[in-house]
Write a protein that holds these residues in place. Structure first.
Motif, PDB file in Angstrom:
ATOM      1  N   ARG A   8      33.032  43.217  29.540  1.00 52.07           N
ATOM      2  CA  ARG A   8      34.279  43.977  29.691  1.00 52.07           C
ATOM      3  C   ARG A   8      34.962  43.665  31.005  1.00 52.07           C
ATOM      4  NH1 ARG A   8      33.457  50.053  28.808  1.00 52.07           N
ATOM      5  NH2 ARG A   8      35.713  50.035  29.040  1.00 52.07           N
ATOM      6  N   ILE A   9      34.187  43.482  32.067  1.00 51.68           N
ATOM      7  CA  ILE A   9      34.757  43.117  33.368  1.00 51.68           C
ATOM      8  C   ILE A   9      35.400  41.737  33.284  1.00 51.68           C
ATOM      9  CG2 ILE A   9      34.171  42.486  35.747  1.00 51.68           C
ATOM     10  CD1 ILE A   9      32.015  44.741  35.591  1.00 51.68           C
ATOM     11  N   LYS A  14      43.357  42.422  34.655  1.00 45.71           N
ATOM     12  CA  LYS A  14      43.597  42.366  36.097  1.00 45.71           C
ATOM     13  C   LYS A  14      42.566  41.471  36.785  1.00 45.71           C
ATOM     14  CE  LYS A  14      46.195  46.542  36.763  1.00 45.71           C
ATOM     15  NZ  LYS A  14      46.326  47.803  37.463  1.00 45.71           N
ATOM     16  N   PHE A  15      41.330  41.535  36.317  1.00 49.08           N
ATOM     17  CA  PHE A  15      40.290  40.671  36.877  1.00 49.08           C
ATOM     18  C   PHE A  15      40.614  39.206  36.590  1.00 49.08           C
ATOM     19  CE2 PHE A  15      36.206  38.448  36.678  1.00 49.08           C
ATOM     20  CZ  PHE A  15      35.710  38.748  37.934  1.00 49.08           C
ATOM     21  N   LYS A  16      41.050  38.912  35.367  1.00 43.73           N
ATOM     22  CA  LYS A  16      41.419  37.548  35.003  1.00 43.73           C
ATOM     23  C   LYS A  16      42.591  37.053  35.839  1.00 43.73           C
ATOM     24  CE  LYS A  16      39.998  37.104  30.206  1.00 43.73           C
ATOM     25  NZ  LYS A  16      40.484  36.901  28.837  1.00 43.73           N
ATOM     26  N   GLU A  17      43.577  37.920  36.033  1.00 45.28           N
ATOM     27  CA  GLU A  17      44.749  37.546  36.831  1.00 45.28           C
ATOM     28  C   GLU A  17      44.346  37.248  38.276  1.00 45.28           C
ATOM     29  OE1 GLU A  17      49.087  39.360  38.176  1.00 45.28           O
ATOM     30  OE2 GLU A  17      47.679  40.624  37.063  1.00 45.28           O
ATOM     31  N   MET A  18      43.492  38.095  38.831  1.00 47.32           N
ATOM     32  CA  MET A  18      43.037  37.903  40.205  1.00 47.32           C
ATOM     33  C   MET A  18      42.306  36.567  40.341  1.00 47.32           C
ATOM     34  SD  MET A  18      40.073  39.859  42.338  1.00 47.32           S
ATOM     35  CE  MET A  18      38.902  39.238  41.158  1.00 47.32           C
ATOM     36  N   VAL A  19      41.387  36.288  39.437  1.00 45.30           N
ATOM     37  CA  VAL A  19      40.617  35.048  39.491  1.00 45.30           C
ATOM     38  C   VAL A  19      41.539  33.840  39.331  1.00 45.30           C
ATOM     39  CG1 VAL A  19      38.860  33.690  38.283  1.00 45.30           C
ATOM     40  CG2 VAL A  19      38.471  36.105  38.721  1.00 45.30           C
ATOM     41  N   ALA A  20      42.496  33.929  38.417  1.00 45.89           N
ATOM     42  CA  ALA A  20      43.411  32.811  38.186  1.00 45.89           C
ATOM     43  C   ALA A  20      44.289  32.539  39.408  1.00 45.89           C
ATOM     44  CB  ALA A  20      44.283  33.095  36.969  1.00 45.89           C
ATOM     45  N   LYS A  21      44.811  33.589  40.025  1.00 44.54           N
ATOM     46  CA  LYS A  21      45.680  33.398  41.189  1.00 44.54           C
ATOM     47  C   LYS A  21      44.903  32.848  42.386  1.00 44.54           C
ATOM     48  CE  LYS A  21      49.492  36.440  40.166  1.00 44.54           C
ATOM     49  NZ  LYS A  21      50.356  37.511  40.637  1.00 44.54           N
ATOM     50  N   LYS A  22      43.709  33.370  42.617  1.00 48.29           N
ATOM     51  CA  LYS A  22      42.894  32.857  43.727  1.00 48.29           C
ATOM     52  C   LYS A  22      42.505  31.409  43.481  1.00 48.29           C
ATOM     53  CE  LYS A  22      40.898  36.986  45.729  1.00 48.29           C
ATOM     54  NZ  LYS A  22      39.682  37.669  46.153  1.00 48.29           N
ATOM     55  N   TYR A  83      47.601  34.442  54.904  1.00 51.48           N
ATOM     56  CA  TYR A  83      48.801  35.242  54.682  1.00 51.48           C
ATOM     57  C   TYR A  83      48.929  35.644  53.207  1.00 51.48           C
ATOM     58  CZ  TYR A  83      53.644  36.615  54.299  1.00 51.48           C
ATOM     59  OH  TYR A  83      54.780  37.317  54.024  1.00 51.48           O
ATOM     60  N   ILE A  84      48.781  34.664  52.324  1.00 46.33           N
ATOM     61  CA  ILE A  84      48.920  34.949  50.886  1.00 46.33           C
ATOM     62  C   ILE A  84      47.786  35.856  50.420  1.00 46.33           C
ATOM     63  CG2 ILE A  84      48.886  33.917  48.579  1.00 46.33           C
ATOM     64  CD1 ILE A  84      50.349  31.507  49.806  1.00 46.33           C
ATOM     65  N   ALA A  85      46.576  35.600  50.882  1.00 45.43           N
ATOM     66  CA  ALA A  85      45.436  36.425  50.465  1.00 45.43           C
ATOM     67  C   ALA A  85      45.600  37.858  50.937  1.00 45.43           C
ATOM     68  CB  ALA A  85      44.138  35.830  51.002  1.00 45.43           C
ATOM     69  N   ASN A  86      46.048  38.044  52.172  1.00 44.78           N
ATOM     70  CA  ASN A  86      46.183  39.398  52.705  1.00 44.78           C
ATOM     71  C   ASN A  86      47.350  40.161  52.104  1.00 44.78           C
ATOM     72  OD1 ASN A  86      43.978  39.092  54.380  1.00 44.78           O
ATOM     73  ND2 ASN A  86      45.196  38.418  56.105  1.00 44.78           N
ATOM     74  N   ASN A  87      48.448  39.497  51.832  1.00 45.85           N
ATOM     75  CA  ASN A  87      49.652  40.200  51.393  1.00 45.85           C
ATOM     76  C   ASN A  87      49.853  40.248  49.888  1.00 45.85           C
ATOM     77  OD1 ASN A  87      50.570  40.860  54.006  1.00 45.85           O
ATOM     78  ND2 ASN A  87      51.211  38.752  54.275  1.00 45.85           N
ATOM     79  N   LYS A  88      49.300  39.280  49.170  1.00 47.57           N
ATOM     80  CA  LYS A  88      49.539  39.256  47.730  1.00 47.57           C
ATOM     81  C   LYS A  88      48.272  39.420  46.899  1.00 47.57           C
ATOM     82  CE  LYS A  88      53.855  36.826  47.684  1.00 47.57           C
ATOM     83  NZ  LYS A  88      54.410  36.533  48.865  1.00 47.57           N
ATOM     84  N   LEU A  89      47.187  38.824  47.364  1.00 43.14           N
ATOM     85  CA  LEU A  89      45.970  38.853  46.554  1.00 43.14           C
ATOM     86  C   LEU A  89      45.099  40.076  46.809  1.00 43.14           C
ATOM     87  CD1 LEU A  89      44.962  35.096  46.677  1.00 43.14           C
ATOM     88  CD2 LEU A  89      46.212  36.299  44.903  1.00 43.14           C
ATOM     89  N   LEU A  92      45.977  42.993  44.526  1.00 39.45           N
ATOM     90  CA  LEU A  92      45.521  42.661  43.176  1.00 39.45           C
ATOM     91  C   LEU A  92      44.002  42.790  43.079  1.00 39.45           C
ATOM     92  CD1 LEU A  92      46.430  41.638  40.418  1.00 39.45           C
ATOM     93  CD2 LEU A  92      46.171  39.320  41.286  1.00 39.45           C
ATOM     94  N   THR A  93      43.307  42.373  44.112  1.00 45.66           N
ATOM     95  CA  THR A  93      41.847  42.493  44.139  1.00 45.66           C
ATOM     96  C   THR A  93      41.426  43.955  44.140  1.00 45.66           C
ATOM     97  OG1 THR A  93      41.662  40.403  45.327  1.00 45.66           O
ATOM     98  CG2 THR A  93      39.774  41.882  45.435  1.00 45.66           C
ATOM     99  N   GLN A  94      42.118  44.781  44.903  1.00 44.87           N
ATOM    100  CA  GLN A  94      41.784  46.209  44.943  1.00 44.87           C
ATOM    101  C   GLN A  94      41.997  46.859  43.581  1.00 44.87           C
ATOM    102  OE1 GLN A  94      44.205  47.593  48.166  1.00 44.87           O
ATOM    103  NE2 GLN A  94      42.825  46.793  49.738  1.00 44.87           N
ATOM    104  N   ASP A  95      43.099  46.527  42.904  1.00 43.69           N
ATOM    105  CA  ASP A  95      43.332  47.065  41.555  1.00 43.69           C
ATOM    106  C   ASP A  95      42.236  46.625  40.594  1.00 43.69           C
ATOM    107  OD1 ASP A  95      45.636  48.278  42.421  1.00 43.69           O
ATOM    108  OD2 ASP A  95      46.984  46.745  41.597  1.00 43.69           O
ATOM    109  N   ALA A  96      41.897  45.351  40.666  1.00 40.18           N
ATOM    110  CA  ALA A  96      40.858  44.835  39.781  1.00 40.18           C
ATOM    111  C   ALA A  96      39.512  45.490  40.083  1.00 40.18           C
ATOM    112  CB  ALA A  96      40.755  43.319  39.917  1.00 40.18           C
TER     113      ALA A  96
END
Length: 108
Positions: A8-9, A14-22, A83-89, A92-96
């Motif tokens: 399920r995880i 949201k988990f998939k989106e986070m992994v894909a963006k990172k 910068y991108i990890a702190n401001n955008k990812l 998303l990571t916290q939501d996931a």
């Protein structure tokens, strides 16, 4: 955590989106650095004369600023990633992670 919760995880949007963006960000920055570094090594191997030539007849050759620019580029790419990890990812990571914790507790 059992197999069902892990599945399920892994299927969570949201988990998939986070992994894909990172992953996309990491591979893009890796590709840029690899392209520049391999290009410099090819230049060293196949066009030493250019690297040994100097600016306007001075003592500094083209190899020195090109080599230093690769080092500076690595710091710049680290800054871009941070910068991108702190401001955008991170949001998303916290939501996931909230959804993952809810799944792990069995609330969803």
């Amino acid at each position: 955590m059992d197999e069902v919760q892990v599945d399920r995880i892994l299927q969570n949007p949201k988990f998939k989106e986070m992994v894909a963006k990172k992953s996309r960000l990491s591979w893009t920055l890796t590709g840029i650095m690899l392209f520049v570094y391999v290009g410099f090594m090819l230049l060293v191997g196949y066009n030493k004369e250019f690297l040994m030539s100097s600016f306007d007849g001075g003592v500094i050759t083209w190899g020195i600023p090109l080599g230093l620019s690769i080092i500076v580029l690595s710091f710049v790419l680290c800054g871009v990633y941070s910068y991108i990890a702190n401001n955008k990812l991170d949001p998303l990571t916290q939501d996931a992670m909230r959804e993952v914790e809810a799944i792990a507790r069995g609330k969803q």
